[in-house]
Design a protein around this motif. Structure first.
Motif, short mmCIF file in Angstrom:
data_model
loop_
_atom_site.label_atom_id
_atom_site.label_comp_id
_atom_site.label_asym_id
_atom_site.label_seq_id
_atom_site.Cartn_x
_atom_site.Cartn_y
_atom_site.Cartn_z
N LEU A 10 -47.12 -21.47 31.60
CA LEU A 10 -46.87 -20.36 30.68
C LEU A 10 -45.72 -19.46 31.15
O LEU A 10 -44.95 -18.95 30.33
CB LEU A 10 -48.14 -19.53 30.48
CG LEU A 10 -49.17 -20.14 29.54
CD1 LEU A 10 -50.45 -19.30 29.52
CD2 LEU A 10 -48.62 -20.29 28.13
N GLU A 62 -51.96 -12.30 20.14
CA GLU A 62 -53.17 -11.95 19.38
C GLU A 62 -54.35 -12.82 19.78
O GLU A 62 -55.33 -12.91 19.06
CB GLU A 62 -52.89 -12.06 17.89
CG GLU A 62 -51.97 -10.98 17.36
CD GLU A 62 -51.81 -11.00 15.85
OE1 GLU A 62 -52.38 -11.89 15.18
OE2 GLU A 62 -51.10 -10.13 15.33
N SER A 86 -50.13 -24.64 22.53
CA SER A 86 -51.05 -25.77 22.42
C SER A 86 -50.68 -26.87 23.42
O SER A 86 -49.52 -27.28 23.48
CB SER A 86 -50.98 -26.35 20.99
OG SER A 86 -51.71 -27.56 20.92
N GLY A 108 -52.99 -18.64 20.46
CA GLY A 108 -53.55 -19.90 20.95
C GLY A 108 -53.89 -20.82 19.78
O GLY A 108 -54.27 -20.35 18.70
N ARG A 142 -56.36 -22.23 14.37
CA ARG A 142 -57.22 -23.12 13.59
C ARG A 142 -58.44 -22.37 13.05
O ARG A 142 -58.73 -22.42 11.86
CB ARG A 142 -57.70 -24.29 14.49
CG ARG A 142 -56.61 -25.27 14.88
CD ARG A 142 -57.14 -26.46 15.70
NE ARG A 142 -57.53 -26.12 17.05
CZ ARG A 142 -56.89 -26.54 18.15
NH1 ARG A 142 -55.84 -27.34 18.05
NH2 ARG A 142 -57.32 -26.19 19.34
N1 LIG Z 1 -61.47 -10.33 18.79
C1 LIG Z 1 -60.21 -10.70 18.82
O1 LIG Z 1 -59.31 -9.85 18.89
C2 LIG Z 1 -59.87 -12.17 18.76
C3 LIG Z 1 -58.53 -12.56 18.83
C4 LIG Z 1 -58.22 -13.91 18.77
C5 LIG Z 1 -59.25 -14.84 18.68
N2 LIG Z 1 -60.53 -14.43 18.62
C6 LIG Z 1 -61.63 -15.41 18.56
O2 LIG Z 1 -61.52 -16.25 19.69
C7 LIG Z 1 -61.95 -17.58 19.36
C8 LIG Z 1 -60.83 -18.55 19.70
O3 LIG Z 1 -60.44 -18.36 21.03
P1 LIG Z 1 -60.35 -19.55 22.10
O4 LIG Z 1 -60.41 -18.96 23.44
O5 LIG Z 1 -61.33 -20.60 21.73
O6 LIG Z 1 -58.97 -20.18 21.78
P2 LIG Z 1 -57.43 -19.69 21.92
O7 LIG Z 1 -57.22 -18.95 23.16
O8 LIG Z 1 -56.98 -19.13 20.63
O9 LIG Z 1 -56.75 -21.12 22.00
C9 LIG Z 1 -57.03 -21.97 23.06
C10 LIG Z 1 -56.06 -23.11 22.97
O10 LIG Z 1 -54.74 -22.63 23.21
C11 LIG Z 1 -54.03 -23.57 23.96
N3 LIG Z 1 -53.79 -23.01 25.28
C12 LIG Z 1 -54.32 -21.90 25.85
N4 LIG Z 1 -53.82 -21.72 27.07
C13 LIG Z 1 -52.94 -22.73 27.27
C14 LIG Z 1 -52.09 -23.10 28.33
N5 LIG Z 1 -52.07 -22.41 29.48
N6 LIG Z 1 -51.33 -24.22 28.20
C15 LIG Z 1 -51.37 -24.94 27.06
N7 LIG Z 1 -52.16 -24.64 26.02
C16 LIG Z 1 -52.93 -23.55 26.14
C17 LIG Z 1 -54.93 -24.80 24.03
O11 LIG Z 1 -54.63 -25.51 22.83
P3 LIG Z 1 -54.98 -27.04 22.57
O12 LIG Z 1 -56.47 -27.11 22.45
O13 LIG Z 1 -54.29 -27.37 21.29
O14 LIG Z 1 -54.46 -27.79 23.75
C18 LIG Z 1 -56.31 -24.18 24.02
O15 LIG Z 1 -57.34 -25.05 23.65
C19 LIG Z 1 -62.28 -17.55 17.89
O16 LIG Z 1 -63.65 -17.35 17.76
C20 LIG Z 1 -61.52 -16.33 17.37
O17 LIG Z 1 -62.15 -15.79 16.25
C21 LIG Z 1 -60.87 -13.11 18.67
#
Ligand SMILES: NC(=O)c1ccc[n+]([C@@H]2O[C@H](COP(=O)([O-])OP(=O)(O)OC[C@H]3O[C@@H](n4cnc5c(N)ncnc54)[C@H](OP(=O)(O)O)[C@@H]3O)[C@@H](O)[C@H]2O)c1
Length: 239
Positions: free
Chosen positions: A151, A169, A104, A67, A72
Motif C-alpha cells: 500500500l 471510506e 483489490s 476497499g 461490493r
Molecule cells: N461504518 C463505516 O464507516 C463503514 C465504512 C466502510 C465499510 N463499512 C462496512 O465494512 C464492511 C466491509 O469491510 P471489509 O473490511 O470487509 O472490507 P474492505 O476493507 O472494504 O475491503 C477489503 C478488501 O479490500 C482489498 N484490500 C484491503 N487491503 C488490501 C491490501 N493491503 N492489498 C490489497 N487489497 C487489499 C481486498 O480486496 P479483494 O478481496 O478484492 O482482494 C480485501 O478483501 C461492510 O459491512 C461495510 O458496510 C463500514
C-alpha cells in the motif's frame, strides 16, 4: 460545541480543509458501542448531517480510496458531486470530480458495477503485481489497473498521478492495512447515537500492530445527537 446544522458548507469545508502536503484522511461512522455496521451495512448508522459531511469530504479530496469489499457490499454509486461542490472545486483549480480508487488484491470486481462503469472520471484499481491477468484485462475496459507491491508503494503511485489528497471510506480491512503501514494522517469518526449490540466488528480489522497516537483537532455535533470527531497525526498541520 457547534452543531453542524448551524454551520454552512463553506465553514465546514474550512474546518476540514485540504492539507498542504500529501495526505490520507479516513472517514468512518460507528455506533456509540463501537459497531462498524448494522445488518452488514453502514447505512443504519448514518444520519442526514453525516451524509452531508461524507459528501463534503469527497469534495475536498483528489482520490477516494475504497476497499473492494465495501464497494461490493455497499453498492457504491458513481462518484458524482452536485453543481455547487463541482464549482467549489473548479474555483480552486481542481478537477470537477475526485477519482475513485478501488483497492483489490483478487480483482474480483464486476466491471458492470455502476461505480466503475458509470463513473464520471475513469476509476483506478490498485492491485498487487501477481493479480490474475484475465481479471485485470476485464477491468481495463472501465478502469486503469495499476499494480504495486504494497500500500505504501501504491499510495506513492497514486501521488504521481496527482492524487495527493486521499479520502479513505473504508472498510475495516483496508483501514487496518493502512494503519499497519502507518499511512493514515487523519481520522474523521462520526459516533452514531445508537447501541448496535454485539455482532459487528470495529472500524478496523486485520493483524494487530503498535498503537498510533493521534491529536484531537475538533469535535462538533448535530441536532440528532451525532458526534463528529476529527483527529490527525500529532505533528501534522491541522488544515
Ligand atoms: N461504518 C463505516 O464507516 C463503514 C465504512 C466502510 C465499510 N463499512 C462496512 O465494512 C464492511 C466491509 O469491510 P471489509 O473490511 O470487509 O472490507 P474492505 O476493507 O472494504 O475491503 C477489503 C478488501 O479490500 C482489498 N484490500 C484491503 N487491503 C488490501 C491490501 N493491503 N492489498 C490489497 N487489497 C487489499 C481486498 O480486496 P479483494 O478481496 O478484492 O482482494 C480485501 O478483501 C461492510 O459491512 C461495510 O458496510 C463500514
Amino acid at each position: 460545541m457547534r452543531s453542524a446544522a448551524e454551520v454552512s458548507d463553506g465553514e465546514l469545508a474550512a474546518w476540514y480543509g485540504r492539507a498542504d502536503r500529501p495526505w490520507l484522511r479516513a472517514n468512518f461512522v460507528a455506533s456509540a458501542d463501537g459497531a462498524v455496521a448494522v445488518g452488514g451495512m453502514s447505512t443504519g448508522l448514518s444520519g442526514a448531517q453525516d451524509r452531508r459531511l461524507l459528501k463534503l469530504l469527497r469534495m475536498l479530496c483528489d482520490g477516494l480510496l475504497v476497499g473492494a469489499n465495501t464497494l461490493r457490499v455497499e453498492q457504491y454509486r458513481p462518484l458524482t458531486l452536485d453543481a455547487d461542490r463541482r464549482r467549489w472545486r473548479e474555483e480552486r483549480g481542481l478537477a470537477a470530480y475526485p477519482r475513485l480508487v478501488v483497492v483489490s488484491g483478487s480483482l474480483d470486481l464486476d466491471p458492470d458495477l455502476p461505480a466503475l462503469a458509470q463513473a464520471p472520471v475513469r476509476p483506478l484499481v490498485l492491485t498487487s503485481p501477481d493479480a490474475p491477468t484475465a481479471r485485470r484485462d476485464r477491468l481495463a475496459g472501465v478502469a486503469d489497473v495499476v499494480a504495486a507491491p504494497d500500500l505504501r508503494a501504491g499510495l506513492a503511485l497514486l501521488r504521481t498521478r496527482g492524487l495527493d489528497q486521499l479520502l479513505c471510506e473504508g472498510g475495516p480491512s483496508l483501514l487496518g492495512s493502512l494503519t499497519a503501514d502507518d499511512l493514515v494522517d487523519e481520522l474523521c469518526l462520526t459516533v452514531s447515537p445508537l447501541l448496535a449490540g454485539a455482532g459487528a466488528g470495529r472500524i478496523t480489522a486485520g493483524a494487530p500492530h503498535p498503537p498510533r497516537t493521534l491529536a484531537h483537532v475538533h469535535t462538533h455535533t448535530d441536532p440528532e445527537g451525532f458526534l463528529y470527531l476529527r483527529h490527525t497525526r500529532p505533528e501534522a498541520p491541522t488544515s
